[in-house]
Design an enzyme around this catalytic site. Sequence first.
Site, PDB file in Angstrom:
ATOM      1  N   HIS A 159       0.808  -1.219   0.000  1.00 42.73           N
ATOM      2  CA  HIS A 159       0.000   0.000   0.000  1.00 42.73           C
ATOM      3  C   HIS A 159       0.841   1.269   0.000  1.00 42.73           C
ATOM      4  O   HIS A 159       0.337   2.339   0.336  1.00 42.73           O
ATOM      5  CB  HIS A 159      -0.957  -0.013   1.210  1.00 42.73           C
ATOM      6  CG  HIS A 159      -1.959  -1.122   1.130  1.00 42.73           C
ATOM      7  ND1 HIS A 159      -2.662  -1.567   2.227  1.00 42.73           N
ATOM      8  CD2 HIS A 159      -2.338  -1.912   0.101  1.00 42.73           C
ATOM      9  CE1 HIS A 159      -3.463  -2.554   1.856  1.00 42.73           C
ATOM     10  NE2 HIS A 159      -3.266  -2.803   0.572  1.00 42.73           N
ATOM     11  N   SER A 184      -6.864  -7.222   9.882  1.00 41.98           N
ATOM     12  CA  SER A 184      -8.283  -7.602   9.991  1.00 41.98           C
ATOM     13  C   SER A 184      -8.745  -8.348   8.748  1.00 41.98           C
ATOM     14  O   SER A 184      -9.896  -8.762   8.651  1.00 41.98           O
ATOM     15  CB  SER A 184      -9.141  -6.352  10.191  1.00 41.98           C
ATOM     16  OG  SER A 184      -9.050  -5.513   9.034  1.00 41.98           O
TER      17      SER A 184
HETATM   18  N1  APR Z   1      -0.705  -7.088  17.985  1.00 41.54           N
HETATM   19  C1  APR Z   1      -1.189  -7.751  16.888  1.00 41.54           C
HETATM   20  N2  APR Z   1      -2.330  -7.403  16.250  1.00 41.54           N
HETATM   21  C2  APR Z   1      -3.015  -6.344  16.739  1.00 41.54           C
HETATM   22  C3  APR Z   1      -2.575  -5.602  17.855  1.00 41.54           C
HETATM   23  C4  APR Z   1      -1.368  -6.011  18.482  1.00 41.54           C
HETATM   24  N3  APR Z   1      -0.883  -5.365  19.556  1.00 41.54           N
HETATM   25  N4  APR Z   1      -3.505  -4.603  18.082  1.00 41.54           N
HETATM   26  C5  APR Z   1      -4.455  -4.734  17.129  1.00 41.54           C
HETATM   27  N5  APR Z   1      -4.173  -5.780  16.333  1.00 41.54           N
HETATM   28  C6  APR Z   1      -4.934  -6.304  15.193  1.00 41.54           C
HETATM   29  C7  APR Z   1      -6.429  -6.073  15.270  1.00 41.54           C
HETATM   30  O1  APR Z   1      -7.038  -7.112  16.044  1.00 41.54           O
HETATM   31  C8  APR Z   1      -6.827  -6.157  13.799  1.00 41.54           C
HETATM   32  O2  APR Z   1      -7.054  -7.498  13.408  1.00 41.54           O
HETATM   33  O3  APR Z   1      -4.519  -5.606  14.047  1.00 41.54           O
HETATM   34  C9  APR Z   1      -5.584  -5.630  13.084  1.00 41.54           C
HETATM   35  C10 APR Z   1      -5.760  -4.224  12.548  1.00 41.54           C
HETATM   36  O4  APR Z   1      -6.716  -4.270  11.509  1.00 41.54           O
HETATM   37  P1  APR Z   1      -6.889  -2.941  10.615  1.00 41.54           P
HETATM   38  O5  APR Z   1      -6.924  -1.751  11.517  1.00 41.54           O
HETATM   39  O6  APR Z   1      -8.028  -3.206   9.692  1.00 41.54           O
HETATM   40  O7  APR Z   1      -5.523  -2.838   9.818  1.00 41.54           O
HETATM   41  P2  APR Z   1      -5.142  -3.583   8.467  1.00 41.54           P
HETATM   42  O8  APR Z   1      -5.727  -4.962   8.418  1.00 41.54           O
HETATM   43  O9  APR Z   1      -3.658  -3.470   8.335  1.00 41.54           O
HETATM   44  O10 APR Z   1      -5.842  -2.643   7.342  1.00 41.54           O
HETATM   45  C11 APR Z   1      -5.574  -2.991   5.984  1.00 41.54           C
HETATM   46  O11 APR Z   1      -6.799  -1.029   5.270  1.00 41.54           O
HETATM   47  O12 APR Z   1      -7.203   1.170   5.743  1.00 41.54           O
HETATM   48  C12 APR Z   1      -6.544   0.329   4.869  1.00 41.54           C
HETATM   49  O13 APR Z   1      -4.618   0.699   3.603  1.00 41.54           O
HETATM   50  C13 APR Z   1      -5.069   0.572   4.921  1.00 41.54           C
HETATM   51  O14 APR Z   1      -3.258  -1.025   4.980  1.00 41.54           O
HETATM   52  C14 APR Z   1      -4.520  -0.700   5.538  1.00 41.54           C
HETATM   53  C15 APR Z   1      -5.567  -1.731   5.155  1.00 41.54           C
END
Ligand code: APR
Length: 230
Positions: free
Chosen positions: A106, A173
């Site tokens: 990304h 997520s």
């Molecule tokens: N350790 C591991 N995982 C964690 C922690 C932690 N301390 N804290 C939170 N999480 C997990 C949450 O449970 C969730 O499953 O990290 C995940 C975060 O999910 P998102 O906020 O949706 O992030 P992500 O999956 O990277 O989003 C994907 O969406 O907004 C777009 O481009 C953006 O790259 C991003 C993409």
Amino acid sequence: MAKKKIVVLTGAGVSAESGIQTFRDADGLWEGHDVMAVASPEGWEKDQALVLDFYNQRRAQLHSVQPNEAHIALAELEQKYEVFIVTQNVDDLHERAGSSNIVHLHGELKKARSTVDSNLIYDWDKDITTVDKCEKGSQLRPHIVWFGEAVPMIGAATPLSMIADICIVVGTSMQVYPAAGLVHYVKDEVPKYFVDPKPASINIPNLKVIADKATTGVRKLVDQLLKEAE
Ligand code: APR
């Protein structure tokens, strides 16, 4: 004996304990902002200064955060394995922890890109302003994949998933494609691990879910994998 290949798919959760907000957790980044206003081509057309300011703030934050134990452990895996990090994150924490092979699906906060020629990409560690132009004279933009835009690096990431001997997923997520689809290219018989305190359900064979935060879950998994490779 050739080293086994490990593909690590990371999301915002791997950087959470470094102090970088995730997107969809409670009080996540998207709660404070209208996603489409700051992370879409339409938002950019409507208000370039707002978009530049959003990413300037996130880029500036990188100077006050450090890689955490999970980034460091993943870099240590390279002692015994050929490791490919495929990250959805735009921070530079995997680089700073010492990982050698990193694919940013990304984009990257520390890069700026021409708006007239997407091949013109510049290392950029300071604010991007409305007077910053590329060598062809067009406005610079964040080198970030916005919603609705193509994910050019998926072409490099998919073959890595297909050749993995081990797959590790950390802190995502699994809601954004094509990134979330990469796990389905990993061979059925390959062992897969998912480290996340609130793991989404992933319907793939040979999956071991480690419902833990990255700094402890990844560290334990890496120590186990390094022992297995002795
Ligand atoms: N350790 C591991 N995982 C964690 C922690 C932690 N301390 N804290 C939170 N999480 C997990 C949450 O449970 C969730 O499953 O990290 C995940 C975060 O999910 P998102 O906020 O949706 O992030 P992500 O999956 O990277 O989003 C994907 O969406 O907004 C777009 O481009 C953006 O790259 C991003 C993409």
